[in-house]
Design an enzyme around this catalytic site. Sequence first.
Site: not given
Ligand code: GDP
Ligand code: IMO
Ligand code: MG
Length: 419
Positions: A13, A16, A40-41, A223
């Site tokens: 998270d 990416k 979840g991206h 991840q």
């Molecule tokens: P990922 O799994 O690495 O793709 O990240 P996620 O999408 O799960 O979580 C990142 C969250 O931060 C998302 O809700 C994005 O919309 C948000 N986000 C990304 N870059 C920024 C930033 O620079 N500032 C803020 N406030 N939110 C951001």
């Molecule tokens: P993105 O791509 C954050 C964590 C779960 C748990 C561990 C194992 O959005 O960054 P799993 O279901 O993969 O067997 O769970 O890994 N986990 C993540 N945490 N972002 C993710 O993906 C994750 N995918 C798995 O919360 O701790």
């Molecule tokens: Mg994510």
Amino acid sequence: MANAIIVGMQWGDEGKGKIVDLICPAFDGVVRFQGGHNAGHTVRFADRHFSLHLIPSGILHPEMQCVLGNGMVVAPPAFFAELERLEGAGVRPGGRLFVSDRAHALLPWHVELDQAREAALGAQAIGTTARGIGPAYEAKASRHGLRLGGLGSDRLEQVLAVEHAKVGAEVSALGAPAPTPVAEVVRLCREWAERLDPLLADTEALLAGWVEEGRSVLFEGAQGALLDLDHGTYPYVTSSSSTAGGACTGSGVPPTAIDGTLGVLKAYTTRVGGGPFPTELVDETGEFLRRRGNEFGTTTGRPRRCGWLDTVVARYARRLNGTGALALTKLDVLDELDELRVCTAYDIDGRETRDFPADLARLERARPVYRTVPGWRRDTAGTLELEALPEAARAYVHLIEEEVGARVDLISTGPRREE
Ligand code: GDP
Ligand code: IMO
Ligand code: MG
């Protein structure tokens, strides 16, 4: 043209999805190489908002070719639902989305087993996304998994009977309900085979062709480094190789064809699920980061644990991924803080170390050694020039570069593409 890998430098998270969406126009294609719909991206631009789980974030650019690589585990219902959501939002994936016939199918049993195991672990639960990821990779490693290319096979019943028996024995021992009957899963597989058929491809050969023609490929990691099966905080990890090395095995593209990695680093730290987290804040500052950073899981909606930036973690991730360049995200979330802390080392049993320990018990005893730096107390959202950032924010960026030993090439100050 360059081929590059995007990796998460923490526990996932990091943003990416946003970074892939931002930089992919410089590439011809985007490939996911590991994981499944545990990812979840989030991508935002203008007034639009997308959550991608299996399909590469590049899909939102109309010309971008997208590949789900052999290293992934794919739950067909989740894939079809995602495709429908995208099409409903006006995205046209036709003719530019390819799914590896070597990727493994994530079956209903894998979800049932994941949930039964987590329930049985109680307080020791890993806190998985409950999507069946671990059991799906386990079936693959045990060599009785089902590849997507085999969904319509004549031997389907035989292959599935082995997996059904194994899962059945385990859920019964755990006191969980009996697994979905084989006949039902056979029926589903045949249905999925028909629907997936037009998208399935020998993506290893496809990618080899692209590389040969000099087309450039962006590898989208899911991840983060600290969730990697080998290098992460085992057993509180996911079941795939989320570090840069996974990009080769998970796509079939050789290391000699890859030019570099870009590490995505969040300006503070978050983690979802169980496991050690030395800089975690269980006070109002942690609550402030969660609220201001909107730190709730894209996949499960769970509140993310929040804490200060940990450069011991980031240095370790830099070493594992060979990251010379960083994209620093969510700097804006820190805007209102009077002062910030950055962990530069751990104190473990009275000895200071700058290295990330392999042993979980030692990591659990690690107390962060902090440097306290002034906050900037100014709005940075949408800032487009480094010089326009407040001086204290620039000092924070420089401290990160020094401590991590990598350049910050990109700074994100808001969730939208424009920020
Ligand atoms: P990922 O799994 O690495 O793709 O990240 P996620 O999408 O799960 O979580 C990142 C969250 O931060 C998302 O809700 C994005 O919309 C948000 N986000 C990304 N870059 C920024 C930033 O620079 N500032 C803020 N406030 N939110 C951001
Ligand atoms: P993105 O791509 C954050 C964590 C779960 C748990 C561990 C194992 O959005 O960054 P799993 O279901 O993969 O067997 O769970 O890994 N986990 C993540 N945490 N972002 C993710 O993906 C994750 N995918 C798995 O919360 O701790
Ligand atoms: Mg994510």
